[in-house]
Design a protein around this motif. Structure first.
Motif, PDB file in Angstrom:
ATOM      1  N   SER A  16       0.845  -1.189   0.000  1.00  0.00           N
ATOM      2  CA  SER A  16       0.000   0.000   0.000  1.00  0.00           C
ATOM      3  C   SER A  16       0.881   1.239   0.000  1.00  0.00           C
ATOM      4  O   SER A  16       2.089   1.159   0.261  1.00  0.00           O
ATOM      5  N   THR A  17       0.256   2.383  -0.252  1.00  0.00           N
ATOM      6  CA  THR A  17       1.004   3.641  -0.200  1.00  0.00           C
ATOM      7  C   THR A  17       1.439   3.953   1.232  1.00  0.00           C
ATOM      8  O   THR A  17       2.456   4.610   1.440  1.00  0.00           O
ATOM      9  N   THR A  18       0.687   3.483   2.206  1.00  0.00           N
ATOM     10  CA  THR A  18       1.063   3.694   3.606  1.00  0.00           C
ATOM     11  C   THR A  18       2.405   3.038   3.905  1.00  0.00           C
ATOM     12  O   THR A  18       3.285   3.643   4.512  1.00  0.00           O
ATOM     13  N   GLU A  19       2.554   1.807   3.456  1.00  0.00           N
ATOM     14  CA  GLU A  19       3.816   1.106   3.680  1.00  0.00           C
ATOM     15  C   GLU A  19       4.954   1.775   2.921  1.00  0.00           C
ATOM     16  O   GLU A  19       6.083   1.869   3.419  1.00  0.00           O
ATOM     17  N   ALA A  20       4.692   2.217   1.699  1.00  0.00           N
ATOM     18  CA  ALA A  20       5.718   2.889   0.903  1.00  0.00           C
ATOM     19  C   ALA A  20       6.228   4.139   1.605  1.00  0.00           C
ATOM     20  O   ALA A  20       7.440   4.374   1.709  1.00  0.00           O
ATOM     21  N   GLU A  21       5.305   4.949   2.109  1.00  0.00           N
ATOM     22  CA  GLU A  21       5.687   6.171   2.810  1.00  0.00           C
ATOM     23  C   GLU A  21       6.382   5.854   4.130  1.00  0.00           C
ATOM     24  O   GLU A  21       7.314   6.548   4.545  1.00  0.00           O
ATOM     25  N   TYR A  22       5.948   4.798   4.801  1.00  0.00           N
ATOM     26  CA  TYR A  22       6.533   4.414   6.081  1.00  0.00           C
ATOM     27  C   TYR A  22       7.988   3.967   5.901  1.00  0.00           C
ATOM     28  O   TYR A  22       8.864   4.334   6.681  1.00  0.00           O
ATOM     29  N   ILE A  23       8.255   3.184   4.857  1.00  0.00           N
ATOM     30  CA  ILE A  23       9.617   2.721   4.591  1.00  0.00           C
ATOM     31  C   ILE A  23      10.529   3.902   4.255  1.00  0.00           C
ATOM     32  O   ILE A  23      11.676   3.978   4.711  1.00  0.00           O
ATOM     33  N   SER A  58      -1.633   8.504   7.090  1.00  0.00           N
ATOM     34  CA  SER A  58      -1.660   7.116   7.545  1.00  0.00           C
ATOM     35  C   SER A  58      -0.268   6.622   7.936  1.00  0.00           C
ATOM     36  O   SER A  58      -0.101   5.899   8.924  1.00  0.00           O
ATOM     37  N   ALA A  59       0.780   7.011   7.169  1.00  0.00           N
ATOM     38  CA  ALA A  59       2.145   6.613   7.504  1.00  0.00           C
ATOM     39  C   ALA A  59       2.584   7.248   8.817  1.00  0.00           C
ATOM     40  O   ALA A  59       3.283   6.612   9.624  1.00  0.00           O
ATOM     41  N   ILE A  60       2.166   8.493   9.052  1.00  0.00           N
ATOM     42  CA  ILE A  60       2.490   9.158  10.320  1.00  0.00           C
ATOM     43  C   ILE A  60       1.826   8.431  11.483  1.00  0.00           C
ATOM     44  O   ILE A  60       2.422   8.228  12.546  1.00  0.00           O
ATOM     45  N   SER A  61       0.592   7.995  11.280  1.00  0.00           N
ATOM     46  CA  SER A  61      -0.129   7.273  12.337  1.00  0.00           C
ATOM     47  C   SER A  61       0.552   5.951  12.654  1.00  0.00           C
ATOM     48  O   SER A  61       0.663   5.548  13.816  1.00  0.00           O
ATOM     49  N   VAL A  62       1.025   5.246  11.614  1.00  0.00           N
ATOM     50  CA  VAL A  62       1.730   3.976  11.836  1.00  0.00           C
ATOM     51  C   VAL A  62       3.038   4.221  12.575  1.00  0.00           C
ATOM     52  O   VAL A  62       3.410   3.457  13.480  1.00  0.00           O
ATOM     53  N   ALA A  63       3.762   5.292  12.210  1.00  0.00           N
ATOM     54  CA  ALA A  63       5.041   5.584  12.851  1.00  0.00           C
ATOM     55  C   ALA A  63       4.855   5.949  14.323  1.00  0.00           C
ATOM     56  O   ALA A  63       5.723   5.644  15.154  1.00  0.00           O
ATOM     57  N   LYS A  64       3.752   6.593  14.647  1.00  0.00           N
ATOM     58  CA  LYS A  64       3.504   6.995  16.036  1.00  0.00           C
ATOM     59  C   LYS A  64       2.997   5.848  16.898  1.00  0.00           C
ATOM     60  O   LYS A  64       3.032   5.931  18.120  1.00  0.00           O
TER      61      LYS A  64
END
Length: 393
Positions: free
Chosen positions: A331-338, A372-378
């Protein structure tokens, strides 16, 4: 007319055997990010950097003596090192490090090529790259004293204001420092016969879609790799071409004519912008922040993402990257998180490096354009939606 011939004794390093003639050959070398950090720091503090070059640097190193099995209590000791020895770079680094530490310098906790000397309220910074040495400080007397000390200990071939370093052209002024590679750019344009090409305003087209092109005509692999290697070094001061260069570098194993034709556009862009570089302002603050972004499944071949990051020291761009990641995102969330994880690791390294300069940072802002990536990182909990993410760079 007087003709002088010089003879030099050179050891056949290829005849050396590991474990017998040498053990460890690794010698620390300054990263380009560390050089740019030093340039930005010096510009912000308002002092000019100097440079020096040591003549016959490797001859100053002293490798270990050769032990004799017949006389175990004796060794053969070289008065000076020889050219061609595999351990010569390490021996020279050990010699220089020992001299600097005895002179009162403190080695950087992260960057082992960085040495600092504090005397009173003044600081002297020394960055070494094999036999090339950059130094500068807040006190002119301290800088002059160090230059004289080095001249007494080693034979110097070049001293003065920092202008050329590792093919980087550096212009220091009262308003800041400008770093560029204009001469190197013209050299590679001439080398690959692109000096008379038609200039382009962008390094690549927005609709460029490259693939392996297995049915296409094969290009000269040696020439293609030479072009890629030349452009890769140019990215030391040209972040604007890094994405395009890394994209074409993926096809070095089996280059095609279509790949070479597409890569020519970068050279045509360089013809249009040979003087571009990095500007480090003297009025810049020394705050640290990072930016990250990523595309999702951007590669048409294996559907892996390409992440882009950059790190700024105040208004000075000192580090950046654009590369294809090793994992496939779902997903784009995972892409941004990586991409954010990669940027964070670089910021942590920069934070530790800058601590040697006396800079302390609390919270460092990392800007990501994905809620969404910020939420996963937090989220400190490793739940089922994130445990499979591979952040290996």
């Amino acid at each position: 007319m007087v003709v002088r011939n010089k003879a030099r004794l050179v050891a056949q390093g290829f005849c050396q055997k590991e474990g017998i003639d040498y053990e460890e050959t690794f010698a620390p070398v300054a990263r380009l990010e560390a050089i740019r950090i030093l340039l930005a720091f010096a510009a912000s503090k308002g002092f000019k950097l100097q440079q020096m070059d040591v003549k016959s640097a490797f001859l100053n190193g002293q490798p270990p003596g050769f032990e004799s099995a017949k006389f175990p209590d004796r060794v053969y000791k070289l008065r000076k090192a020889l050219y061609g020895l595999k351990q010569a770079p390490r021996a020279w680094y050990a010699r220089l490090k020992s001299f600097l530490l005895k002179s009162g310098f403190v080695m950087g906790s992260v960057d082992k090529t960085l040495f600092l000397l504090s005397r009173g309220g003044d600081t002297l910074i020394v960055q070494i790259y094999v036999d090339d040495i950059i130094f500068g400080g807040s006190s002119h007397a301290l800088v002059s004293s160090f230059a004289e000390q080095m001249s007494r200990e080693f034979e110097m071939s070049l001293m003065g204001e920092l202008q050329f370093f590792l093919r980087l052209q550096i212009k220091q002024g009262p308003e800041g420092t400008f770093v560029h590679q204009a001469k190197y750019t013209r050299d590679i344009l001439k080398k690959f016969d692109m000096g008379d090409s038609k200039p382009m305003t962008t390094p690549m087209s927005t609709n460029t879609a490259l693939d392996a092109d297995e049915d296409g005509e094969a290009a000269d692999q040696k020439e293609f790799r030479g072009m890629i290697g030349s452009l890769l070094y140019l990215t030391a001061t040209r972040p604007d071409i890094q994405f395009a260069v890394y994209l074409y570098a993926r096809y070095q194993a089996s280059p095609r004519t279509s790949h070479r034709q597409a890569m020519k556009r970068i050279f045509r862009y360089l013809k249009f912008t040979p003087e571009l570089g990095l500007w480090y302002s003297s009025g810049s603050s020394l705050s640290l922040k990072g930016f990250s972004d990523a595309d999702h499944a951007g590669c048409q071949i294996d559907r892996k993402l390409t992440s882009g990051t950059c790190q700024l020291l105040g208004t000075s761009l000192v580090s950046w990257s654009s590369r294809k990641q090793a994992s496939v995102s779902l997903s784009t969330t995972e892409a941004e998180y990586i991409a954010a994880a990669s940027c964070c690791s670089q910021l942590l390294w920069m934070k530790a490096t800058l601590s040697d300069f006396g800079l302390r940072f609390g919270k460092i802002p990392l800007l990501v354009d994905s809620t969404s990536a910020i939420s996963v990182a937090k989220n400190p909990v490793l739940h089922s939606r994130t445990k499979h993410i591979d952040v290996t760079d």
